[in-house]
Design an enzyme around this catalytic site. Structure first.
Site, short mmCIF file in Angstrom:
data_model
loop_
_atom_site.label_atom_id
_atom_site.label_comp_id
_atom_site.label_asym_id
_atom_site.label_seq_id
_atom_site.Cartn_x
_atom_site.Cartn_y
_atom_site.Cartn_z
N SER A 193 0.73 -1.11 0.12
CA SER A 193 0.00 -0.03 -0.15
C SER A 193 0.88 1.25 0.10
CB SER A 193 -1.12 0.21 1.22
OG SER A 193 -1.74 -1.00 1.33
N GLU A 239 9.37 -5.77 -6.41
CA GLU A 239 8.67 -6.71 -5.30
C GLU A 239 8.96 -8.12 -5.52
OE1 GLU A 239 5.96 -6.04 -2.88
OE2 GLU A 239 6.47 -8.18 -2.90
N THR A 294 0.72 -6.92 1.70
CA THR A 294 -0.44 -7.53 2.62
C THR A 294 -1.74 -7.18 2.66
OG1 THR A 294 1.60 -7.51 4.28
CG2 THR A 294 -0.65 -7.97 5.20
N CYS A 295 -2.06 -6.02 2.66
CA CYS A 295 -3.49 -5.73 2.55
C CYS A 295 -4.32 -6.21 1.43
CB CYS A 295 -3.63 -4.10 2.51
SG CYS A 295 -5.46 -3.69 2.60
N CYS A 325 -6.11 -7.20 4.53
CA CYS A 325 -7.31 -6.63 4.73
C CYS A 325 -8.54 -7.27 3.98
CB CYS A 325 -7.37 -5.16 4.72
SG CYS A 325 -5.73 -4.40 4.99
N LYS A 349 -9.48 -10.95 3.72
CA LYS A 349 -10.21 -11.06 5.32
C LYS A 349 -11.32 -10.57 5.17
CE LYS A 349 -10.28 -7.86 7.81
NZ LYS A 349 -9.20 -7.63 8.57
N ALA A 385 15.06 -7.00 -4.00
CA ALA A 385 16.12 -5.98 -3.95
C ALA A 385 16.62 -5.82 -2.81
CB ALA A 385 15.47 -4.78 -4.69
N TYR A 434 -6.22 -8.21 16.77
CA TYR A 434 -7.09 -8.12 15.70
C TYR A 434 -7.35 -9.39 14.97
CZ TYR A 434 -6.36 -2.99 15.36
OH TYR A 434 -6.28 -1.55 15.59
N GLU A 480 -10.70 -11.52 14.77
CA GLU A 480 -11.17 -11.64 13.26
C GLU A 480 -11.38 -12.82 13.09
OE1 GLU A 480 -9.97 -7.10 11.68
OE2 GLU A 480 -9.10 -8.82 10.69
N ARG A 496 -1.68 -15.22 25.92
CA ARG A 496 -0.57 -15.14 26.96
C ARG A 496 -0.87 -14.49 28.48
NH1 ARG A 496 4.26 -11.49 24.87
NH2 ARG A 496 3.17 -9.55 24.58
N ARG A 503 -5.97 -5.26 23.57
CA ARG A 503 -5.28 -4.41 24.33
C ARG A 503 -5.29 -3.09 23.32
NH1 ARG A 503 -2.50 -5.75 28.39
NH2 ARG A 503 -1.89 -7.74 27.69
N GLY A 513 1.00 -10.78 16.56
CA GLY A 513 1.72 -9.42 16.11
C GLY A 513 2.60 -9.59 14.94
N THR A 521 -3.16 0.11 7.00
CA THR A 521 -3.02 0.38 5.51
C THR A 521 -3.27 1.66 5.29
OG1 THR A 521 -3.52 -1.92 4.98
CG2 THR A 521 -3.77 -0.06 3.15
N HIS A 562 -34.02 8.28 12.10
CA HIS A 562 -34.88 7.30 12.49
C HIS A 562 -35.42 6.28 11.10
CE1 HIS A 562 -36.86 5.17 15.67
NE2 HIS A 562 -37.74 5.42 15.06
N GLU A 567 -28.19 6.67 14.88
CA GLU A 567 -28.86 7.64 15.53
C GLU A 567 -28.62 7.70 17.01
OE1 GLU A 567 -33.28 7.74 15.90
OE2 GLU A 567 -33.27 5.44 15.37
P1 NDP Z 1 -1.98 -7.55 17.50
O1 NDP Z 1 -0.85 -6.66 17.91
O2 NDP Z 1 -3.30 -7.07 17.35
O3 NDP Z 1 -2.05 -8.55 18.87
C1 NDP Z 1 -0.93 -9.60 19.07
C2 NDP Z 1 -1.66 -10.44 20.31
O4 NDP Z 1 -0.54 -11.57 20.36
C3 NDP Z 1 -1.65 -9.74 21.52
O5 NDP Z 1 -2.97 -10.59 22.21
C4 NDP Z 1 -0.43 -10.01 22.41
O6 NDP Z 1 -0.62 -10.08 23.65
C5 NDP Z 1 -0.07 -11.69 21.80
N1 NDP Z 1 1.15 -11.65 21.78
C6 NDP Z 1 2.27 -10.56 21.18
N2 NDP Z 1 3.51 -11.44 21.37
C7 NDP Z 1 3.37 -12.63 21.77
C8 NDP Z 1 4.16 -13.54 22.23
N3 NDP Z 1 5.42 -13.62 21.96
N4 NDP Z 1 3.73 -15.02 22.67
C9 NDP Z 1 2.50 -14.98 22.96
N5 NDP Z 1 1.48 -13.88 22.47
C10 NDP Z 1 1.89 -12.84 22.19
O7 NDP Z 1 -1.51 -8.65 16.36
P2 NDP Z 1 -2.10 -9.30 15.14
O8 NDP Z 1 -1.18 -10.36 14.73
O9 NDP Z 1 -3.47 -9.64 15.67
O10 NDP Z 1 -2.24 -8.18 14.05
C11 NDP Z 1 -1.00 -7.74 13.78
C12 NDP Z 1 -1.26 -6.23 13.30
O11 NDP Z 1 -1.90 -5.86 12.09
C13 NDP Z 1 -1.99 -5.48 14.18
O12 NDP Z 1 -1.44 -4.89 15.16
C14 NDP Z 1 -2.80 -4.36 13.26
O13 NDP Z 1 -2.11 -3.39 13.13
C15 NDP Z 1 -2.82 -5.08 11.92
N6 NDP Z 1 -4.07 -5.56 11.48
C16 NDP Z 1 -5.04 -4.64 11.65
C17 NDP Z 1 -6.50 -5.20 11.42
C18 NDP Z 1 -7.28 -4.16 11.23
O14 NDP Z 1 -7.26 -3.05 10.97
N7 NDP Z 1 -8.77 -4.24 11.29
C19 NDP Z 1 -6.73 -6.59 11.04
C20 NDP Z 1 -5.46 -7.43 11.15
C21 NDP Z 1 -4.13 -7.00 11.36
P3 NDP Z 1 -0.53 -9.11 24.82
O15 NDP Z 1 -1.82 -8.17 24.72
O16 NDP Z 1 -0.11 -9.75 26.00
O17 NDP Z 1 0.59 -8.01 24.03
#
Ligand code: NDP
Length: 448
Positions: free
Chosen positions: A15, A35, A42-43, A48, A51, A115, A178, A182, A199, A205, A263, A312, A437, A442
């Protein structure tokens, strides 16, 4: 004659990279982009877009069920994963073609190759071809982070989940963010037994606590299991191909697929960045200033590889700002305040601005308004699922500083409402707007 082969060489056609390439080219720059995988990033390819199509596909499970209450004689319906998967992948192919065409139309040269950076103003393709380039833009995005544990090779990530041969009957998802929420919604609607294993003790969060609690409660009612404070110990593959997930503090769980969604980390490894002096942070993100410039003046970076906000539309804005600033004579920086976001869970969440906790910490005195209601459609359908809208207001100024919503179409509604929050409008401004309405939206102008 320029001493450079290109004015701009972009690594990564996702993106951010595609936007930067085409805008820089439209400002008259000679642009190339490399590329190594597929144009779109990714998106479009494995994020996105596919998904969201799966989310739509999944929601039919509820719609078909509810249709009977609306008078439709619905025969027994079966879901066919292969049909949806193949249609979604075909749509991804189509979009990839369009992205490629956009680059062609803007006279951007596309190298379908990896690259690397071999000098402050030099890049090398996988076949050894080198180019002298005036500026380099790194837009290589992120990559799923898989924690180290025995048997992790048996797990899939969001990269593979769109290609599953068959729909798994039992899915364990690691993470509570996320992607976990999802895909829990998606698989659960398709009839898989889903367990989210986290964990820690909280999902999503960063989102408002009340909204997260509501999703947890609705997800559990829909049949999704949650295990908290249960880090993965190992995955063992049984003789019949099933997977046994061993956890700390919890009994093992059997699954047909394990999705790790813990993550994403910046995709900065092996690009030659550190060798030429580009500073990375401890997560491997490229450190950039507000003009997207790295510690090497000729090298810039945008999008997830900089790990600012991994979304994105943010990467696109950064790409646009970079191109306008450097090649368009229009210095632009991205405003990271009040960026709306959504979780396409079942039901979805939309949010903009400060959560209640953040506002209390920052502003001290806040007023909170909530609307907790059952959408009209759910009432007739006999679906006991309540939406929750929450407004956070600065008590000193009456300004709305946060909106948080969970319920049908929450992201669609939130996007429009985010304009008001971004514009700094007050609770009185919301109240002065006549309700439309009957609608769910609303509620935003009726909160008492
Ligand atoms: P997130 O950052 O949303 O969530 C990661 C989760 O994994 C948290 O619950 C975290 O726990 C846990 N975690 C992190 N590290 C570890 C570890 N070493 N061992 C066990 N658990 C762990 O990541 P996602 O993978 O869901 O998505 C990646 C990113 O992609 C998002 O941050 C977002 O920016 C983007 N995304 C956006 C979407 C949207 O806009 N709708 C949809 C999908 C992805 P804790 O809370 O304890 O840190």
């Amino acid at each position: 004659m320029s001493q450079f082969d290109y004015d701009l060489f972009v690594i990564g056609a996702g993106s951010g990279g595609v936007r930067a390439s085409r805008i820089a080219a439209s400002h008259g720059a000679r642009v190339a982009v490399a590329e190594e995988y597929r144009v779109g990033g990714t998106c479009v390819i494995r994020g996105c877009v596919p998904k969201k199509l799966l989310v739509y596909g999944a929601h039919f499970a509820e719609d078909i069920h509810d249709a009977r209450k609306f008078g439709w004689d619905v025969p027994e319906c079966r879901f066919n994963w292969d049909v949806l998967r193949d249609n979604v992948l075909a749509e991804v192919d189509r979009l990839e073609g369009l992205y490629g065409q956009t680059l062609d139309n803007h006279n951007v040269t596309v190298f379908r190759s990896r690259a690397t950076v071999v000098g402050a103003q030099k890049v090398r393709l996988a076949d050894g071809t080198e180019f002298a380039v005036e500026r380099i833009l790194i837009a290589t995005g992120g990559w799923p982070h898989v924690p180290e544990f025995p048997g992790s090779e048996h797990a899939i990530t969001s990269n593979e989940v769109f290609h599953l041969e068959t729909l798994p009957k039992r899915v364990v998802i690691a993470g509570g963010g996320y992607i976990a929420n999802e895909f829990a919604g998606i698989f659960n609607e398709f009839g898989s037994k889903v367990t989210i294993v986290n964990r820690g003790d909280a999902i999503l969060r960063g989102y408002d606590e009340q909204i997260r609690d509501r999703l947890l409660q609705i997800s559990m009612t829909k049949g999704i299991d949650f295990k908290f404070n249960a880090p993965f110990k190992s995955i063992e593959k049984g003789e019949d191909g099933s997977l046994i997930v061993h956890l700390e503090n919890s009994d093992p769980i059997e699954a047909d697929a394990v999705l790790v969604a813990t993550g994403r980390t910046p995709n900065s490894k092996g690009l030659g960045l550190e060798e030429v002096g580009v500073a990375l942070d401890e997560q491997g993100a490229i450190k950039v200033d507000e003009t997207n410039q790295s510690s090497v003046p000729s090298i810039y970076a945008v999008g997830d590889v900089t790990n600012r906000i991994q979304l994105t539309p943010v990467a696109i804005r950064e790409g646009q700002a970079f191109a306008d600033s450097v090649f368009g004579g229009k210095p632009t920086t991205v405003d990271y305040q009040n960026v709306p976001s959504a979780v396409f869970s079942h039901p979805p969440i939309g949010a903009v601005g400060m959560t209640e906790a953040q506002a209390r910490n920052k502003l001290g005195s806040v007023r909170i308004y909530t609307s907790d209601f059952r959408a009209m459609k759910n009432v007739l359908a006999g679906r006991n699922e309540r939406a929750l809208y929450k407004m956070v207001v600065n008590a000193a100024t009456d300004q709305v500083v946060g909106l948080h919503m969970i319920g049908p179409d929450a992201p669609e509604i939130l996007q429009a409402a985010a304009i008001a929050v971004k514009a700094g409008l007050t609770k009185a401004d919301f109240d002065a707007t006549v309700a439309l309405h009957p609608s769910m939206a609303e509620e935003l102008v009726l909160m008492k």
